[in-house]
Write an enzyme that holds these catalytic residues in place. Structure first.
Site, PDB file in Angstrom:
ATOM      1  N   GLY A   1       0.922  -1.273   0.099  1.00 29.78           N
ATOM      2  CA  GLY A   1       0.169  -0.088  -0.129  1.00 29.78           C
ATOM      3  C   GLY A   1       0.864   1.332   0.121  1.00 29.78           C
ATOM      4  O   GLY A   1       0.816   2.049  -0.744  1.00 29.78           O
ATOM      5  N   HIS A   2       1.724   1.146   0.939  1.00 35.44           N
ATOM      6  CA  HIS A   2       2.893   2.332   1.203  1.00 35.44           C
ATOM      7  C   HIS A   2       3.734   2.521  -0.268  1.00 35.44           C
ATOM      8  O   HIS A   2       3.862   3.507  -0.976  1.00 35.44           O
ATOM      9  CB  HIS A   2       3.759   2.326   2.261  1.00 35.44           C
ATOM     10  CG  HIS A   2       3.184   2.132   3.358  1.00 35.44           C
ATOM     11  ND1 HIS A   2       3.194   1.075   4.216  1.00 35.44           N
ATOM     12  CD2 HIS A   2       2.390   3.142   4.163  1.00 35.44           C
ATOM     13  CE1 HIS A   2       2.548   1.351   5.352  1.00 35.44           C
ATOM     14  NE2 HIS A   2       1.986   2.531   5.220  1.00 35.44           N
TER      15      HIS A   2
ATOM     16  N   ILE B   1      -4.758  -0.792  -1.745  1.00 37.01           N
ATOM     17  CA  ILE B   1      -4.324  -2.023  -2.235  1.00 37.01           C
ATOM     18  C   ILE B   1      -4.737  -3.235  -1.272  1.00 37.01           C
ATOM     19  O   ILE B   1      -4.488  -3.041   0.067  1.00 37.01           O
ATOM     20  CB  ILE B   1      -2.606  -1.880  -2.134  1.00 37.01           C
ATOM     21  CG1 ILE B   1      -2.233  -0.657  -3.014  1.00 37.01           C
ATOM     22  CG2 ILE B   1      -1.982  -3.211  -2.586  1.00 37.01           C
ATOM     23  CD1 ILE B   1      -2.779  -0.719  -4.615  1.00 37.01           C
TER      24      ILE B   1
ATOM     25  N   LEU C   1      -4.445  -4.071   2.923  1.00 40.86           N
ATOM     26  CA  LEU C   1      -3.182  -3.727   3.584  1.00 40.86           C
ATOM     27  C   LEU C   1      -3.140  -3.031   4.598  1.00 40.86           C
ATOM     28  O   LEU C   1      -3.612  -1.954   4.343  1.00 40.86           O
ATOM     29  CB  LEU C   1      -2.102  -3.721   2.329  1.00 40.86           C
ATOM     30  CG  LEU C   1      -1.725  -4.939   1.346  1.00 40.86           C
ATOM     31  CD1 LEU C   1      -0.556  -4.336   0.529  1.00 40.86           C
ATOM     32  CD2 LEU C   1      -1.539  -6.105   2.041  1.00 40.86           C
TER      33      LEU C   1
ATOM     34  N   SER D   1      -0.643  -1.866   8.235  1.00 44.60           N
ATOM     35  CA  SER D   1       0.688  -2.491   9.172  1.00 44.60           C
ATOM     36  C   SER D   1       0.274  -3.186  10.451  1.00 44.60           C
ATOM     37  O   SER D   1       1.004  -4.060  10.657  1.00 44.60           O
ATOM     38  CB  SER D   1       1.376  -1.035   9.576  1.00 44.60           C
ATOM     39  OG  SER D   1       1.793  -0.448   8.431  1.00 44.60           O
TER      40      SER D   1
HETATM   41  P1  AMP Z   1       0.224   4.917   7.750  1.00 42.52           P
HETATM   42  O1  AMP Z   1       1.627   4.266   7.722  1.00 42.52           O
HETATM   43  O2  AMP Z   1      -0.571   3.590   8.213  1.00 42.52           O
HETATM   44  O3  AMP Z   1       0.065   6.000   8.471  1.00 42.52           O
HETATM   45  O4  AMP Z   1      -0.301   5.006   6.158  1.00 42.52           O
HETATM   46  C1  AMP Z   1       0.667   6.017   5.580  1.00 42.52           C
HETATM   47  C2  AMP Z   1      -0.293   6.074   4.199  1.00 42.52           C
HETATM   48  O5  AMP Z   1      -0.298   5.020   3.536  1.00 42.52           O
HETATM   49  C3  AMP Z   1      -1.577   6.643   4.441  1.00 42.52           C
HETATM   50  O6  AMP Z   1      -1.885   7.614   3.465  1.00 42.52           O
HETATM   51  C4  AMP Z   1      -2.398   5.434   4.163  1.00 42.52           C
HETATM   52  O7  AMP Z   1      -3.708   5.903   3.864  1.00 42.52           O
HETATM   53  C5  AMP Z   1      -1.394   4.875   2.951  1.00 42.52           C
HETATM   54  N1  AMP Z   1      -1.880   3.262   3.033  1.00 42.52           N
HETATM   55  C6  AMP Z   1      -2.224   2.406   4.083  1.00 42.52           C
HETATM   56  N2  AMP Z   1      -2.348   1.246   3.657  1.00 42.52           N
HETATM   57  C7  AMP Z   1      -2.888   1.171   2.369  1.00 42.52           C
HETATM   58  C8  AMP Z   1      -3.539   0.492   1.404  1.00 42.52           C
HETATM   59  N3  AMP Z   1      -3.719  -0.664   1.897  1.00 42.52           N
HETATM   60  N4  AMP Z   1      -3.490   0.928   0.136  1.00 42.52           N
HETATM   61  C9  AMP Z   1      -3.075   2.207  -0.130  1.00 42.52           C
HETATM   62  N5  AMP Z   1      -2.876   3.159   0.925  1.00 42.52           N
HETATM   63  C10 AMP Z   1      -2.449   2.648   2.024  1.00 42.52           C
END
Ligand code: AMP
Length: 287
Positions: free
Chosen positions: A36-37, A177, A185, A187
């Site tokens: 996703g990231h 994703i 997905l 973390s």
């Molecule tokens: P996080 O590390 O969870 O703060 O997420 C960082 C960025 O990645 C945020 O903009 C989330 O929306 C994006 N993100 C997290 N999971 C996904 C995913 N499965 N698909 C697309 N973007 C994601």
């Protein structure tokens, strides 16, 4: 890849690149990177000359201290993923660098957008999100900011924030994703028990069925109730909310015809892990 921990050194570097006319894309993350990231970083690289990815587990957005404590931290693997993606810049600041004592964050008016769903069940969470994204955007001053549709309410708030700041930064929202079985997905997925990992794809399946249920005659309220009942049937799964809302205002709607952009958002507890997901039911489809 260049790794910066210092705000000043990063700003000096980016200032130089900006003067050379290079466009900067920015993908803020909390690490424990997954595909996703990676999708955000790939898009940022495609649309800009330099991608800056930040990894910062922001303490101010965790309303539950246990969640912060257990949040996965995988620094070595994250750096390897970023190098493989040919990401140009990693910003890896300390808490003190992000939040110096004299830091002032403006207040923004989000109307009702931050009061519902995540805002209702995670008090203070969005204050922390807005604070950190404001600060990081102020440091990086990107041309484009990349965020995931996975956190629907989050990107909606940040869109409002950028508008109110009259920022030159454009928000780019990237599709969710998913695993091949449909699980979005996250973390936090690595913490699911094997049994709950097996059941978790049902969340997305139930969200995707809502359009059919409504097309077959259920009202929005009835469809929500049925979806909550289906989620509650799964052992060890407890839906916290499931709401069909207007995708612009995030306010509940009574009929699909009431809006050109409709999304269903949910948060579901499984054990001590909270999973969120959403599906766009009408308009502006990203996935
Ligand atoms: P996080 O590390 O969870 O703060 O997420 C960082 C960025 O990645 C945020 O903009 C989330 O929306 C994006 N993100 C997290 N999971 C996904 C995913 N499965 N698909 C697309 N973007 C994601």
């Amino acid at each position: 890849m260049l790794l910066f921990k210092s705000v000043e050194l990063l700003q000096n570097f980016l200032q130089k690149k900006r003067k050379e006319g290079l466009r900067i894309g920015f993908a803020p993350t909390m690490g424990a990177l997954h595909r996703g990231h990676a999708s955000l970083i790939k898009k940022a690289k495609l649309e800009n000359d330099i991608c800056v990815c930040s990894i910062f587990v922001n303490p101010t957005q965790f309303n539950d201290p246990k969640d912060l404590e257990k949040y996965p931290r995988t620094e070595g693997e994250d750096i390897k993923i970023l190098v493989d993606l040919e990401n140009e810049v990693l910003f890896y600041p300390t808490v003190d660098a992000v939040y110096p004592k004299d830091l002032q964050i403006p207040t923004f008016d989000f109307g009702q957008v931050d009061k519902v769903m995540e805002g209702k069940f995670r008090p203070g969470h969005f204050d922390g999100v807005v604070e950190v994204v404001y600060r990081l955007v102020d440091i990086v001053q990107p041309d484009r900011l990349y965020m995931g549709q996975k956190d629907f309410q989050q990107f909606t708030l940040i869109q409002h924030m950028l508008q109110q700041m009259q920022a030159k930064t454009k928000l780019v929202v990237c599709p969710i994703i998913r695993e091949p079985d449909g699980l979005a997905l996250s973390s936090r997925n690595v913490r699911l028990t094997p049994e709950n990992r097996e059941r978790a794809p049902s969340i997305a399946k139930i969200l995707q069925q809502l359009n059919d249920w409504i097309a077959n005659g259920l009202s929005i309220k009835e469809a929500e109730t049925k979806a909550i009942a289906e989620l509650s049937k799964m052992p060890d799964f407890r839906p916290e909310y499931l709401e069909i809302v207007d995708g612009h205002t995030l306010q509940p709607i009574e009929k699909m015809e009431a809006s050109d952009y409709v999304v269903v958002c949910t948060a579901v507890w499984t054990g001590d892990i909270r999973l969120i997901d959403n599906v766009i039911l009408k308009g502006n489809k990203r996935n």
